[in-house]
Every structure is written in structure tokens, then in C-alpha cells.
Motif scaffolding. Structure first.
Motif, PDB file in Angstrom:
ATOM      1  N   UNK A 140       0.847  -1.192   0.000  1.00 28.83           N
ATOM      2  CA  UNK A 140       0.000   0.000   0.000  1.00 28.83           C
ATOM      3  C   UNK A 140       0.884   1.244   0.000  1.00 28.83           C
ATOM      4  N   UNK A 141       0.755   2.060  -1.048  1.00 28.60           N
ATOM      5  CA  UNK A 141       1.556   3.271  -1.177  1.00 28.60           C
ATOM      6  C   UNK A 141       0.824   4.438  -0.513  1.00 28.60           C
ATOM      7  N   UNK A 142       1.425   4.971   0.532  1.00 26.65           N
ATOM      8  CA  UNK A 142       0.805   6.070   1.274  1.00 26.65           C
ATOM      9  C   UNK A 142       1.725   7.287   1.198  1.00 26.65           C
ATOM     10  N   UNK A 183      -3.245   4.780  -0.451  1.00 28.90           N
ATOM     11  CA  UNK A 183      -4.057   5.700   0.345  1.00 28.90           C
ATOM     12  C   UNK A 183      -3.898   7.073  -0.283  1.00 28.90           C
ATOM     13  N   UNK A 184      -5.006   7.725  -0.590  1.00 28.76           N
ATOM     14  CA  UNK A 184      -4.962   8.958  -1.378  1.00 28.76           C
ATOM     15  C   UNK A 184      -5.738  10.081  -0.704  1.00 28.76           C
ATOM     16  N   UNK A 185      -5.376  11.311  -1.077  1.00 30.51           N
ATOM     17  CA  UNK A 185      -6.088  12.492  -0.601  1.00 30.51           C
ATOM     18  C   UNK A 185      -7.516  12.489  -1.127  1.00 30.51           C
ATOM     19  N   UNK A 186      -8.390  13.172  -0.407  1.00 25.93           N
ATOM     20  CA  UNK A 186      -9.814  13.153  -0.756  1.00 25.93           C
ATOM     21  C   UNK A 186     -10.274  14.404  -1.486  1.00 25.93           C
ATOM     22  N   UNK A 187      -9.825  15.572  -1.055  1.00 24.52           N
ATOM     23  CA  UNK A 187     -10.391  16.819  -1.566  1.00 24.52           C
ATOM     24  C   UNK A 187     -10.056  17.029  -3.040  1.00 24.52           C
ATOM     25  N   UNK A 195      -2.644  13.579  -8.573  1.00 23.80           N
ATOM     26  CA  UNK A 195      -2.929  12.292  -9.208  1.00 23.80           C
ATOM     27  C   UNK A 195      -3.455  12.416 -10.636  1.00 23.80           C
ATOM     28  N   UNK A 196      -2.995  11.499 -11.470  1.00 17.21           N
ATOM     29  CA  UNK A 196      -3.619  11.246 -12.770  1.00 17.21           C
ATOM     30  C   UNK A 196      -4.640  10.136 -12.526  1.00 17.21           C
ATOM     31  N   UNK A 197      -5.841  10.526 -12.202  1.00 14.69           N
ATOM     32  CA  UNK A 197      -6.837   9.610 -11.653  1.00 14.69           C
ATOM     33  C   UNK A 197      -7.110   8.395 -12.543  1.00 14.69           C
ATOM     34  N   UNK A 198      -7.310   8.552 -13.860  1.00 12.35           N
ATOM     35  CA  UNK A 198      -7.577   7.360 -14.682  1.00 12.35           C
ATOM     36  C   UNK A 198      -6.453   6.321 -14.600  1.00 12.35           C
ATOM     37  N   UNK A 199      -5.216   6.791 -14.447  1.00 14.67           N
ATOM     38  CA  UNK A 199      -4.096   5.842 -14.369  1.00 14.67           C
ATOM     39  C   UNK A 199      -4.064   5.147 -13.014  1.00 14.67           C
ATOM     40  N   UNK A 200      -4.375   5.875 -11.948  1.00 19.94           N
ATOM     41  CA  UNK A 200      -4.465   5.204 -10.652  1.00 19.94           C
ATOM     42  C   UNK A 200      -5.554   4.136 -10.688  1.00 19.94           C
ATOM     43  N   UNK A 201      -6.676   4.475 -11.313  1.00 23.39           N
ATOM     44  CA  UNK A 201      -7.789   3.530 -11.401  1.00 23.39           C
ATOM     45  C   UNK A 201      -7.405   2.314 -12.233  1.00 23.39           C
ATOM     46  N   UNK A 202      -6.550   2.511 -13.224  1.00 27.38           N
ATOM     47  CA  UNK A 202      -6.127   1.410 -14.090  1.00 27.38           C
ATOM     48  C   UNK A 202      -5.157   0.462 -13.390  1.00 27.38           C
ATOM     49  N   UNK A 203      -4.205   1.009 -12.633  1.00 28.63           N
ATOM     50  CA  UNK A 203      -3.106   0.194 -12.120  1.00 28.63           C
ATOM     51  C   UNK A 203      -3.323  -0.344 -10.712  1.00 28.63           C
ATOM     52  N   UNK A 204      -4.135   0.313  -9.902  1.00 26.97           N
ATOM     53  CA  UNK A 204      -4.318  -0.114  -8.518  1.00 26.97           C
ATOM     54  C   UNK A 204      -5.461  -1.122  -8.392  1.00 26.97           C
ATOM     55  N   UNK A 208      -7.767   3.617  -1.465  1.00 28.58           N
ATOM     56  CA  UNK A 208      -8.278   3.973  -0.146  1.00 28.58           C
ATOM     57  C   UNK A 208      -8.355   5.502  -0.036  1.00 28.58           C
ATOM     58  N   UNK A 209      -9.562   6.034  -0.169  1.00 24.81           N
ATOM     59  CA  UNK A 209      -9.752   7.487  -0.173  1.00 24.81           C
ATOM     60  C   UNK A 209      -9.888   7.973   1.272  1.00 24.81           C
ATOM     61  N   UNK A 210      -8.995   8.858   1.672  1.00 24.78           N
ATOM     62  CA  UNK A 210      -8.960   9.324   3.059  1.00 24.78           C
ATOM     63  C   UNK A 210      -9.980  10.453   3.257  1.00 24.78           C
ATOM     64  N   UNK A 211     -11.243  10.068   3.278  1.00 26.27           N
ATOM     65  CA  UNK A 211     -12.338  11.032   3.392  1.00 26.27           C
ATOM     66  C   UNK A 211     -12.563  11.406   4.864  1.00 26.27           C
ATOM     67  N   UNK A 212     -11.557  12.019   5.433  1.00 22.27           N
ATOM     68  CA  UNK A 212     -11.606  12.538   6.798  1.00 22.27           C
ATOM     69  C   UNK A 212     -10.565  13.643   6.910  1.00 22.27           C
ATOM     70  N   UNK A 213     -10.444  14.253   8.071  1.00 21.85           N
ATOM     71  CA  UNK A 213      -9.611  15.447   8.247  1.00 21.85           C
ATOM     72  C   UNK A 213     -10.051  16.554   7.292  1.00 21.85           C
ATOM     73  N   UNK A 214     -11.351  16.601   7.036  1.00 19.60           N
ATOM     74  CA  UNK A 214     -11.883  17.639   6.146  1.00 19.60           C
ATOM     75  C   UNK A 214     -12.041  18.959   6.897  1.00 19.60           C
TER      76      UNK A 214
END
Length: 484
Positions: A140-142, A183-187, A195-204, A208-214
Motif C-alpha cells: 500500500x503506497x501512502x 491511500x490517497x487524498x480526498x479533496x 494524481x492522474x486519476x484514470x491511471x491510478x484507477x487502471x493500475x491499482x 483507499x480514499x482518506x475522506x476525513x480530516x476535512x
């Protein structure tokens, strides 16, 4: 028309059935807490989560893996890494991963490694050797966060995608095939930077979206740690600082919803109120008081929160728009999640067709059942996910029953405790510091105190007991490593 309706029903059923991952992180430094606060590998119920992630290991500039606490982690000491993967002996369906990075690790090591094809190859080879040595199922890359913070570079965003592509190729070729997650930033703003989102979606395998500390005590008014939806009174940036906006932002940018794992905190963010207003957007003078377990101002584990509420004197309010509770007592204010709130968030994840839910982290749920139920938040999530005993996580037999702000918050908490027991230094009084620009500065007298500077305004924070603020990495660190 009937065929079309039947097809939609099948698709809907398939979407809901796919929300089956329950990913649980461990902050390994909790091993050093005292009494009922101490959390060890043996406190993990191996039948509760489908995936468990050990945090953290570090990255060196040459692409090698750095053990952060050799006494705790390695076989020559307490052997926590091998004890962690050994939980699969109790549940063969459990999958174990190790997380590299975290807030204290920062960007410099990652940035250097991803910029070089040679170093990327070395890093991947070292990661595989590490997984093989300790028996992990994945990595897991954080990295918090590409193209952000000191030591990062604008090219990190594209280079991170290159790293993931090369990891994916190597992991797919390995037998057994290793999981690759992040583990990725949420906002929305942070996602666009990193992030290049389509590539993260392709390779991972999943994200894990860190939807906290908002919201947190870096702001001058109260705000909830992880609101589900916005309030009608919110405008501008504030209207995007909620789970629904963050998840929609990831999907709009090209993420496969089934790759997204919804982050749910087992802790709350706290404030010290500065007036008679006790609600959301109430004026605050800084962070709330530190707890006995987590020992960090502005932050309380749910195990600390539930005991405070149980002791009485608190008024609990459930915001009808955010769909989460907050509580206040005197000048102390807490925005947190309870069992009802986390179940509603899982329902939301199912409705959106997400891949599952994630918690940060094991050790701040009520794992001792001091408030009446063992792991109440985790069990509420598991029950709402409806992971069957035959499913990836098996069954859990351990439980009984039951803002309007114009200043964007940091993308992560200001401090995260390290993974070794510190030696407590003396704590002289603090006096403030001179803010040259937006960022952090350390108190000139008390090295365990630091301030976030926003314009000419300072927000005061304290490192966990026994630590000093390290100005070179903008994080709390061991006294022996800090020039003070």
C-alpha cells in the motif's frame, strides 16, 4: 420495457454485491501506549476485516525499504510484522498488506525515487523482496502527497503514475500475484495537484480514499472531521469538504467507483470554543484538549470519546444535513462518527457502487469494549457491508450488541505519532513564534509546541508527549533527531 427493467435490476444487484471490502489500518505505534490504551497485534480480530494494512515502513533515497522501528517490527525484537501476517493462520481468507509512507515520511524520498527509472526498478524489486520475507499479500503506497509539501516536485504527479504502471507489471508477473493499493487524498483540490486519476484507477487493485480530516483545529471555527453531505448554508470551498463531494470528484476525474474504498475515521477532531456558540461554525481558539491515549491536542480516538460521553456532561447533536454527530461540554467541542453515522456511510458507499469501506484505524475504535461493545464502529461497518461468514473476512464473534470558512485545511493531520517509544523531555512554557509566511514554525522555548501560520494568525499545536517538532520535515520527531 420489461427486459430493460430486469436488466437494470440485475445491474443494481451486482453493484450492491460488489461493495464487500472492509480495509482496516493499524498505526503500529499504539503498541507503546499504556494500560487500556495499548494496542498490540493480538488485539486484532482476524475475522473482522477483509484486508488489514500495517502502517508504516519508510522509503530510502536509493529505493530500499526502511524499517522505522526495528525493535517493534523485526524478528530480532517483538516481530510485529510477522505476527501481523501470521493472523492469516486464524483466517486463511484474510489479506495482509504493508503501507509505506505516512504523513511523517513526507515527499523527499518518494520524489527522488520516482524520478529515476533505475531507482523505480530498485524500489519495486525491494518491495517484492520485503513482501516475500514477511509473507504479506500486497503493498500500500501512502505517499502524502505527490507534488505537495517540501521535497516534492511538479513532475511527481506523472512519475507516480509511471511507478504504479511498473509496479502493476511486476506484481502481475509474480506468483502469487500481489495486491497494489494506495491511500490517497480526498479533496478535489488535492487530487488535482497529485494524481492522474484514470491511471491510478487502471493500475491499482483498489484506492483507499482518506475522506476525513476535512475540518480540524487548523481552522478558526468548528467543523466536522468527516461530514457525509454539505450543509445548505455552505458556499465555495466549504461546500466541497464532505464525503459526497470528494467521492464524486474522484469519479468525475475518471476513477472506477468499484476501485474506490470509502475512508471512515475511528477518531474525531476537537476544538476549544471561544464563545457561547456551541454549534458548527462556532468560533474556536484552537484545538481541544489532548486525550489520555492519543495524547494529541485536537484529536481524540473513539475509545476516548465514548468514555467522555459515558461519563456525562456532554450535549450530543446529530446534524441533519451532514448526517454525523458532534458533542460539546464547556468549551470542548468534538466532531466524530458513531455507529449510526458509519452505517449510513456504508449505505452511501453501496448506493454509489463503491468497492467497500476503510477505517483509520484499529487502535482508536473501542477495542476493549470499555463503553459496552467491543469494536462498535468496526462492527457497525461490517454489519452494514453484510460480509458473510463465508466471505473474505469471515465472521466476528468478539462483539456483544449494539462552516463557512475561507481557509482550506491541510490535507492531512498536522502530526502523526511515530512508531517508537519516546523519552519524555522537559516541557518549558511556550511563547509563540514569528510567522514569516503561511506554514509551520516551532516555539522558540518549548520544542514540543509548534504553530500553523495562516497570514498573521497562529494556531497552536502540541506534539505527542515526549516528541519535538522537527522544522526540517514539518512534523513531530524523536528528540534525538531534532536540533533544539
Amino acid at each position: 420495457m420489461l427486459i430493460k427493467l430486469l436488466l437494470l435490476a440485475v445491474i443494481s444487484t451486482a453493484v450492491f454485491a460488489s461493495t464487500d471490502k472492509f480495509v482496516c489500518y493499524l498505526g503500529s505505534w499504539s503498541n507503546y501506549r499504556n494500560g487500556n490504551c495499548r494496542f498490540t497485534i493480538e488485539d486484532i480480530n482476524p475475522n473482522l476485516c477483509t484486508h488489514i494494512i500495517y502502517g508504516f515502513v519508510g522509503i530510502k533515497n536509493d529505493g530500499t525499504i526502511r524499517i522505522m522501528d526495528s525493535w517493534l517490527d523485526e524478528d530480532s525484537g517483538l516481530g510485529a510484522l510477522r505476527r501481523f501476517t501470521g493472523l492469516k493462520q486464524k483466517n486463511p481468507n484474510l489479506q495482509t498488506l504493508v503501507a509505506i509512507g505516512g504523513w511523517n515520511e513526507g515527499s523527499p524520498g518518494f520524489s527522488k525515487v520516482v524520478s529515476s527509472p533505475t531507482l523505480r526498478a530498485a524500489f519495486i524489486s525491494n518491495a517484492i523482496a520485503f513482501l516475500e520475507k514477511y509473507g504479506f499479500d500486497g503493498f500500500d503506497l501512502d505517499w502524502e502527497y505527490p507534488s505537495q509539501r517540501d521535497g516534492s516536485a511538479p513532475t511527481d504527479k506523472a512519475n507516480f503514475s509511471k511507478l504504479l504502471a511498473e509496479f502493476r507489471q511486476a506484481f502481475d508477473a509474480h506468483k502469487p500475484r500481489y495486491l497494489l493499493t494506495a491511500a490517497v487524498a480526498a479533496s478535489r483540490a488535492s487530487v488535482d495537484l497529485s494524481y492522474e486519476v484514470p491511471k491510478l484507477s487502471q493500475y491499482l487493485d483498489f484506492i483507499n480514499v482518506m475522506t476525513y480530516d476535512l475540518h480540524g483545529a487548523w481552522e478558526s471555527v468548528t467543523g466536522h472531521n468527516a461530514p457525509l453531505y454539505p450543509r445548505s448554508s455552505e458556499t465555495g470551498t466549504a461546500k466541497t469538504l464532505n464525503i459526497d463531494s470528494c467521492i464524486n470528484g474522484w469519479i468525475e476525474r475518471g476513477a472506477d467507483p468499484q476501485k474506490l474504498i470509502l475512508g471512515i475515521p475511528t477518531y474525531g477532531r476537537t476544538f476549544a470554543l471561544s464563545g457561547s456558540n456551541k454549534g458548527l461554525d462556532a468560533p474556536a481558539s484552537g484545538p481541544g484538549s489532548a486525550g489520555t491515549c492519543t495524547a494529541e491536542a485536537g484529536y481524540l480516538g473513539y475509545n476516548e470519546i465514548c468514555q467522555k460521553l459515558k461519563a456525562g456532561g456532554w450535549t450530543v447533536v446529530r446534524d441533519p444535513e451532514h448526517k454525523v454527530p458532534y458533542a460539546y461540554n464547556g468549551n470542548q467541542w468534538i466532531g466524530y462518527d458513531d455507529a449510526e453515522a458509519v452505517a449510513l456511510k456504508v449505505k452511501y458507499a453501496k448506493t454509489k457502487g463503491l468497492g467497500g469501506a476503510m477505517i483509520w484505524s484499529f487502535e482508536t475504535d473501542d477495542f476493549k469494549g470499555l463503553c459496552g461493545t467491543v469494536n462498535p464502529l468496526s462492527n457497525a461497518i461490517k454489519n452494514a457491508l453484510d460480509v458473510s461468514p463465508e466471505g473474505p473476512g469471515g465472521s466476528d464473534n468478539s462483539s456483544s450488541s449494539t462552516t463557512t470558512t475561507t481557509t482550506p485545511p491541510p490535507t492531512v493531520p498536522p502530526t502523526v505519532p511515530p512508531t517508537v517509544p519516546p523519552t519524555a523531555p522537559p516541557t518549558p512554557p511556550s511563547t509563540g513564534c514569528t510567522c514569516g509566511s503561511t506554514g509551520y514554525c516551532r516555539d522558540p522555548i518549548n520544542c514540543g509546541v509548534f504553530y500553523q501560520c495562516v497570514g498573521k494568525t497562529q494556531y497552536r499545536f502540541e506534539c505527542p508527549a515526549g516528541l519535538y517538532f522537527d522544522v526540517s520535515i514539518s512534523a513531530c520527531n524523536y528528540p534525538s533527531l531534532v536540533k533544539c
